[in-house]
Scaffold this active site. Structure first.
Site, PDB file in Angstrom:
ATOM      1  N   HIS A 138      47.580  54.762  37.674  1.00 11.24           N
ATOM      2  CA  HIS A 138      48.857  55.592  38.275  1.00 11.24           C
ATOM      3  C   HIS A 138      48.261  56.963  38.776  1.00 11.24           C
ATOM      4  O   HIS A 138      48.785  57.363  39.727  1.00 11.24           O
ATOM      5  CB  HIS A 138      49.936  55.789  37.191  1.00 11.24           C
ATOM      6  CG  HIS A 138      49.263  56.462  36.205  1.00 11.24           C
ATOM      7  ND1 HIS A 138      48.646  55.835  35.017  1.00 11.24           N
ATOM      8  CD2 HIS A 138      49.487  57.835  35.349  1.00 11.24           C
ATOM      9  CE1 HIS A 138      48.294  56.778  34.126  1.00 11.24           C
ATOM     10  NE2 HIS A 138      48.958  57.676  34.196  1.00 11.24           N
ATOM     11  N   GLY A 186      46.410  49.559  36.678  1.00 11.01           N
ATOM     12  CA  GLY A 186      47.837  49.770  36.552  1.00 11.01           C
ATOM     13  C   GLY A 186      48.760  49.250  35.318  1.00 11.01           C
ATOM     14  O   GLY A 186      49.552  49.829  34.939  1.00 11.01           O
ATOM     15  N   SER A 187      48.002  48.212  34.922  1.00 11.01           N
ATOM     16  CA  SER A 187      48.350  47.917  33.545  1.00 11.01           C
ATOM     17  C   SER A 187      47.418  48.741  32.665  1.00 11.01           C
ATOM     18  O   SER A 187      46.213  48.242  32.642  1.00 11.01           O
ATOM     19  CB  SER A 187      48.452  46.243  33.255  1.00 11.01           C
ATOM     20  OG  SER A 187      48.777  46.019  31.940  1.00 11.01           O
ATOM     21  N   ASP A 189      45.084  59.283  28.108  1.00 17.02           N
ATOM     22  CA  ASP A 189      45.069  59.492  26.609  1.00 17.02           C
ATOM     23  C   ASP A 189      46.119  58.383  26.228  1.00 17.02           C
ATOM     24  O   ASP A 189      45.967  57.726  25.059  1.00 17.02           O
ATOM     25  CB  ASP A 189      45.174  60.891  26.262  1.00 17.02           C
ATOM     26  CG  ASP A 189      46.497  61.498  27.014  1.00 17.02           C
ATOM     27  OD1 ASP A 189      47.087  61.048  27.961  1.00 17.02           O
ATOM     28  OD2 ASP A 189      46.610  62.706  26.576  1.00 17.02           O
ATOM     29  N   LYS A 244      48.322  68.378  31.912  1.00 19.56           N
ATOM     30  CA  LYS A 244      49.034  67.567  32.964  1.00 19.56           C
ATOM     31  C   LYS A 244      49.418  68.688  34.140  1.00 19.56           C
ATOM     32  O   LYS A 244      50.054  69.648  33.691  1.00 19.56           O
ATOM     33  CB  LYS A 244      49.962  66.765  32.344  1.00 19.56           C
ATOM     34  CG  LYS A 244      50.535  65.510  33.052  1.00 19.56           C
ATOM     35  CD  LYS A 244      51.024  64.347  32.012  1.00 19.56           C
ATOM     36  CE  LYS A 244      51.674  63.253  32.886  1.00 19.56           C
ATOM     37  NZ  LYS A 244      52.274  62.018  31.887  1.00 19.56           N
ATOM     38  N   GLU A 302      39.670  38.754  22.633  1.00 18.03           N
ATOM     39  CA  GLU A 302      39.891  37.946  24.030  1.00 18.03           C
ATOM     40  C   GLU A 302      40.514  38.963  25.179  1.00 18.03           C
ATOM     41  O   GLU A 302      39.929  38.599  26.341  1.00 18.03           O
ATOM     42  CB  GLU A 302      41.033  36.897  23.911  1.00 18.03           C
ATOM     43  CG  GLU A 302      40.842  35.658  23.001  1.00 18.03           C
ATOM     44  CD  GLU A 302      40.932  36.004  21.560  1.00 18.03           C
ATOM     45  OE1 GLU A 302      41.444  37.202  21.039  1.00 18.03           O
ATOM     46  OE2 GLU A 302      40.551  35.265  20.669  1.00 18.03           O
ATOM     47  N   PHE A 361      44.733  30.517  22.995  1.00 20.47           N
ATOM     48  CA  PHE A 361      44.479  32.027  22.550  1.00 20.47           C
ATOM     49  C   PHE A 361      43.948  32.771  24.064  1.00 20.47           C
ATOM     50  O   PHE A 361      43.966  34.013  24.029  1.00 20.47           O
ATOM     51  CB  PHE A 361      43.126  32.336  21.928  1.00 20.47           C
ATOM     52  CG  PHE A 361      43.054  31.684  20.421  1.00 20.47           C
ATOM     53  CD1 PHE A 361      44.476  31.608  19.798  1.00 20.47           C
ATOM     54  CD2 PHE A 361      42.167  30.875  19.722  1.00 20.47           C
ATOM     55  CE1 PHE A 361      44.470  31.117  18.618  1.00 20.47           C
ATOM     56  CE2 PHE A 361      42.250  30.335  18.541  1.00 20.47           C
ATOM     57  CZ  PHE A 361      43.347  30.532  17.972  1.00 20.47           C
ATOM     58  N   ASP A 373      45.416  21.390  12.721  1.00 20.59           N
ATOM     59  CA  ASP A 373      45.385  22.659  12.406  1.00 20.59           C
ATOM     60  C   ASP A 373      46.783  23.375  12.794  1.00 20.59           C
ATOM     61  O   ASP A 373      47.137  24.515  12.525  1.00 20.59           O
ATOM     62  CB  ASP A 373      44.245  23.203  13.339  1.00 20.59           C
ATOM     63  CG  ASP A 373      42.944  23.538  12.879  1.00 20.59           C
ATOM     64  OD1 ASP A 373      42.879  23.365  11.701  1.00 20.59           O
ATOM     65  OD2 ASP A 373      42.092  23.375  13.555  1.00 20.59           O
TER      66      ASP A 373
END
Lengths: 621, 621
Positions: free
Chosen positions: A76, A122-123, A154, A246, A368, A393, A425
């Site tokens: 951002h 951005g993510s 942060d 900020k 992952e 996964f 499984d």
């Protein structure tokens, strides 16, 4: 150039550059009417230090070989990144005023549409894993000396993906990687969880074995010294924990809540901010010199053709194993291929590659997200990363897959152990939504081979295709259908059974293809003739063959898949023929499965030969 | 009962219980022919200590109020968990031999089909977030004194989700939460990243502010003392870092590689292991007493009806804001409703609830995986958790959503900022695959309201529905379509425009519904009449209305959605009418979008009124 050798004039110049970055960030976000100027202001000194003293790069050619890499994890703050490249001279500063408009690539968050962006951000929490990939490439693959810098926020440091990256970066001794956390204390909706508790940050990062330095993020001399220390630190990465404010430099927003993601109001307030910042410019500044990368010669390696697969019709093999065989063969003919796996390499068979090419194989442990991010970093360096784990996964890393799709990355994903056919499984290990999640992303090719030969050839096709590819592979052994000379192509299919009197087209892939062939034999014996299609390419899809087959079988199709009903092979077929009035029936897994024997489950969930026979009779009657 | 008060006979009994658990784990996995006996053996002493000395619970009623909770994060050690409950007396030991068979709920990995499992595990790194939810419930919602124990593997501790959980657990001072890491050194394919470096584990956990204790995981006295210390530790959670050996107690597999996920071969080797273990049983054992929970009275709170929404036709509101309004109103009438958000509460409007009900609102910071896991824990305690963030960021927690679906959890998800209509922020912030990912999971209800009234009523319906629900909400304001008395139901739809001469049915939801209404007006003026359906329920879907409408409009449907083309609203419609030979045309977002103004993007990506008009004309001609 080091802090100790920097003159006061040069420090003044850096300060002025930082101030200019703030001014441009305010100006461009006000013009756009949206954006995050306060998140730019906190990091402006760090970015100025990096871009105009620390990093070695070619300001006119962001992709120059051996250039230091910069990843803006806090995406951002894009206006700050854009201002830095404009200030460096890559494009005119007036372009910054096109921020966030449809016809400028200066988007709200950075994407690789811009030459200086390796992966979209951005993510949050994705930059450090990407940085790990860039640093792995330098240290283990290309063996060159560029450094990688990742600027994080942060707020985003709570994202678990960062801690995966930290663990791997420490284990791989990535001393060519340097993270910077812009600790500006304020998140979007509230203060961050640790606010300005710098020692808490240090405890966490140094607990993971990183060299952790706390710095005043607005003291350029301190910042430069810390970067020097980072460059001297061997065998482990360094993080600069930069205490910042900020909105730094703008009195009426600095360190104030409720200013996240808001431009300054156009008009008087924007002007007031720019005036304030302009007054902070120092008179004596010597333009800093940007260090250039050390020259290296990069020759694109020769890539040989892949030898033919060795499977013979009548033998059997698991498609996951054929993937391993193909990957190992690819490793020999294509030096750009690298591989990553998440502690299941003995199940996905990627260990075949790993044993032969240890420098190009990255055991990513059970993490992952970092694996996908690192693969993106490696792809950005021109490598062809194959990333394998259980298909189930990949859900763990879906946001990374989404961002890789946005980045139009060159990652190849191989998901094994798909469907109820894995057996005992149980559902947690069964990939049953992988086609839905992969096919949803524009530009991702989705392949679903049924036998060893096809798998081998599709792994080759994936490596040669520019763009993201997903290959779906199964656990059980299945018969070899195709001889070594059979050809397959992205977007293709195979008609395995047909006659002039077919009453229905069955479309399948993977284990259900063999169930369809059993159903074919059963109905054939009863005098009913079916067409059977191996739909090994789901995206893109062979619409021509599907339509032609449907039209020759009374406009009727039956799809069968070891995947949940929504978003799978059946829906891809439906979409392909949607406008034509074809009747499509779908067999798929429609409940949360249970543990059990593979054959039992295939029958129990209605995707086995018996169910196909019943459905076919029902449709035809 | 404490270590210091435990007699040697009682310690012997615990040792024997642990040995019995090992024997049963070996026996059941050998009978099944698959499973993870060595992963059970490393943790058997820890589980024996917990189940037969430390935890307070009713062995005949795992759901008894105020019972201590146990989460087996390393779900592959399921046989150990099952053996413990059999040993405690919940069911006969001979049932253990049905492990992994289709007609037993003793599945390969634990699911809540079993009364003693709160959430399914088996995808690693999920237990601790679930434990956070269970502990939050005890400390902040129900305010009761049960304790929560989470048994983790060492391999899974690299998963970032754990570190998210650790940060939140520390911040919320969850001293009622105790994690145990079974550090058995060996992963599936290789040794773990930290192997037996116990100090490295301590540095990481204590760096996150946890009270971290290193114990010998096979010394029952030491284990019991550590659990006592954990119970005495206030204001922060405790972790027992237990150094163990994989396959402990079986000489020929203990601490050996290549024994992950493999049963002992049936016959001689299984018998040899059981004989070895049996010889370890001690003669003097007094059956341990299981402590019972302190009695509390739980009265199910009264739930009142929700007042009618206050939106009036002709006004406008964003559906995300209507969610916030409804959630706040729900909070008043339903004390079981809790809410979680990931630092976007001022954008999702969940802050309305948070301000009014601070004890039932959990700011989860930018850590979506832990947020979902914690919601699962809260749901397992009978709460109705509403989890909100940007729809795009649910991709970050897709594996948790998958496991919640397997668990048939009662979580309600609200994803805001969907589609290109968010505008300038660009693709990283746009939820464009959320319908695909949610609808793929069996049992998940998917709702997509277009106006404030509908949103309000669907939030109410979600709270009243037992099971997972996803509500898709938009960023922009849109007109109010429905008066306060309008009724909506899961599985319903609204026909907004119809006449006897309609040439085509348009199906839409969210912002594209208003585009469809504009297109309707435009074509109406040109003498073309269309049917327009508000498909506010995607799963389940109103097949009856769709089919009836299609049949009345020459078997033609046009769908329009602010979502990618695969797996969205259009595919849900296609699936509903698939077998009927209806012709379905889809308008959807088919490329990675760019930043831009919302209206510009809606037009540019072909889902606006103009595109609808063109497509309709093309279909009708």
């Amino acid at each position: 150039m080091t802090a100790s050798t920097l003159s006061q004039e040069q420090l003044n110049a850096l300060h002025n550059a930082a101030t200019d970055l703030r001014i441009e960030s305010v100006r461009s976000t006000s013009a756009a009417g949206s954006g995050h100027p306060t998140s730019c202001c906190s990091a402006a000194d760090i970015v100025a230090a990096l871009f105009f003293s620390v990093m070695r790069y070619d300001p006119k050619n962001p992709k120059a070989p051996n250039s230091d890499r910069f990843v803006l994890s806090k995406g951002h703050a894009a206006p700050l990144l854009y201002a830095a490249w404009a200030e460096a001279g890559l494009f005119p500063k007036q372009d910054l005023l096109n921020l966030r408009t449809l016809h400028s690539d200066l988007e709200g968050h950075p994407t690789p549409r811009l030459p200086f962006v390796d992966m979209a951000t951005g993510s949050l929490g994705q930059g450090l894993p990407v940085g790990v990939g860039l640093a792995l490439n330098a240290k283990y693959v290309d063996k060159v000396d560029y450094r990688t810098y990742v600027l994080m926020g942060d707020g985003e440091s709570v994202e678990g993906s960062n801690w995966e990256a930290m663990e791997i970066a420490h284990q791989k001794q990535l001393d060519n990687l340097c993270a910077i956390v812009d600790v500006n204390r304020l998140g979007q909706s509230d203060p961050t969880i640790l606010q300005h508790d710098m020692e808490a940050y240090r405890a966490r990062w140094s607990g993971f074995g990183w060299h952790a330095l706390i710095v005043d993020g607005h003291d350029l001399s301190a910042i430069l010294s810390a970067f020097q220390e980072a460059a001297r630190t061997k065998h482990t990465p360094t993080v600069l924990l930069a205490k910042t404010l900020k909105g730094k430099g703008i009195s009426f927003v600095e360190d104030q809540p409720n200013w996240h993601g808001k431009p300054l109001p156009q008009g008087a307030e924007t002007q007031k901010a720019i005036d304030e910042l302009s007054r902070q410019l120092k008179p004596n500044g010597t333009a800093p010199k940007i260090p250039r990368p050390s020259p290296i010669s990069i020759t694109r390696p020769a890539i040989s053709p892949l030898p033919a697969p060795s499977y013979k019709i009548g033998e059997s093999a698991a498609t996951r194993e054929a993937f391993g065989v193909a990957l190992e063969a690819l490793g020999t003919v294509n030096p750009l291929v690298v591989a990553l796996d998440a502690d299941v390499k003995n199940s996905t068979y990627s260990e075949k590659f790993g044993k032969k090419f240890p420098d190009r194989f990255f055991e990513s442990f059970i993490a992952e997200q970092n694996m996908l991010g690192a693969a993106g970093g490696l792809a950005a360096c021109g490598k062809v990363p194959f990333v394998s784990t259980f298909a189930a996964f990949f859900t763990r890393a879906y946001d990374f897959i989404r961002m890789a799709a946005i980045s139009q990355s060159n990652i190849k994903l191989v998901g094994t152990h798909v469907g109820v056919s894995i057996g005992e499984d149980g559902p947690s290990q069964m990939g049953l939504e992988d086609i839905a999640m992969m096919a949803a992303q524009p530009g991702v090719t989705v392949l679903y081979p049924s036998d060893g030969t096809c798998t081998y050839r599709l792994v080759e096709a994936a490596a040669n295709h520019k763009g993201m590819v997903y290959i779906r592979a199964g656990r059980p052994k299945s018969p070899i259908l195709y001889g070594p000379d059979e050809r397959f192509q992205i977007g293709g299919s195979k008609v395995l059974r047909q006659s002039a009197t077919d009453a229905l087209t069955i479309v399948a892939a993977g284990i259900t293809l063999f169930e369809a062939l059993k159903a074919y034999d059963h109905l054939k014996a009863a005098g009913i003739s079916l067409r059977v299609i191996d739909l090994y390419s789901i995206v893109p899809i062979d619409r021509t063959t599907l339509l032609e087959s449907a039209r020759n079988t009374q406009n009727r199709i039956l799809t069968v898949e070891d995947h949940y009903a929504h978003g799978g092979l059946g829906d891809a077929v439906l979409d392909a023929v949607a406008t034509e009035g074809i009747k499509v029936h779908k067999l798929a897994v429609r409940a949360i499965p249970h543990s059990g024997k593979p054959d039992e489950l295939v029958n129990h969930y209605g995707i086995g030969a018996r169910s196909i026979v019943e459905a076919a009779k029902d449709i035809i009657k």
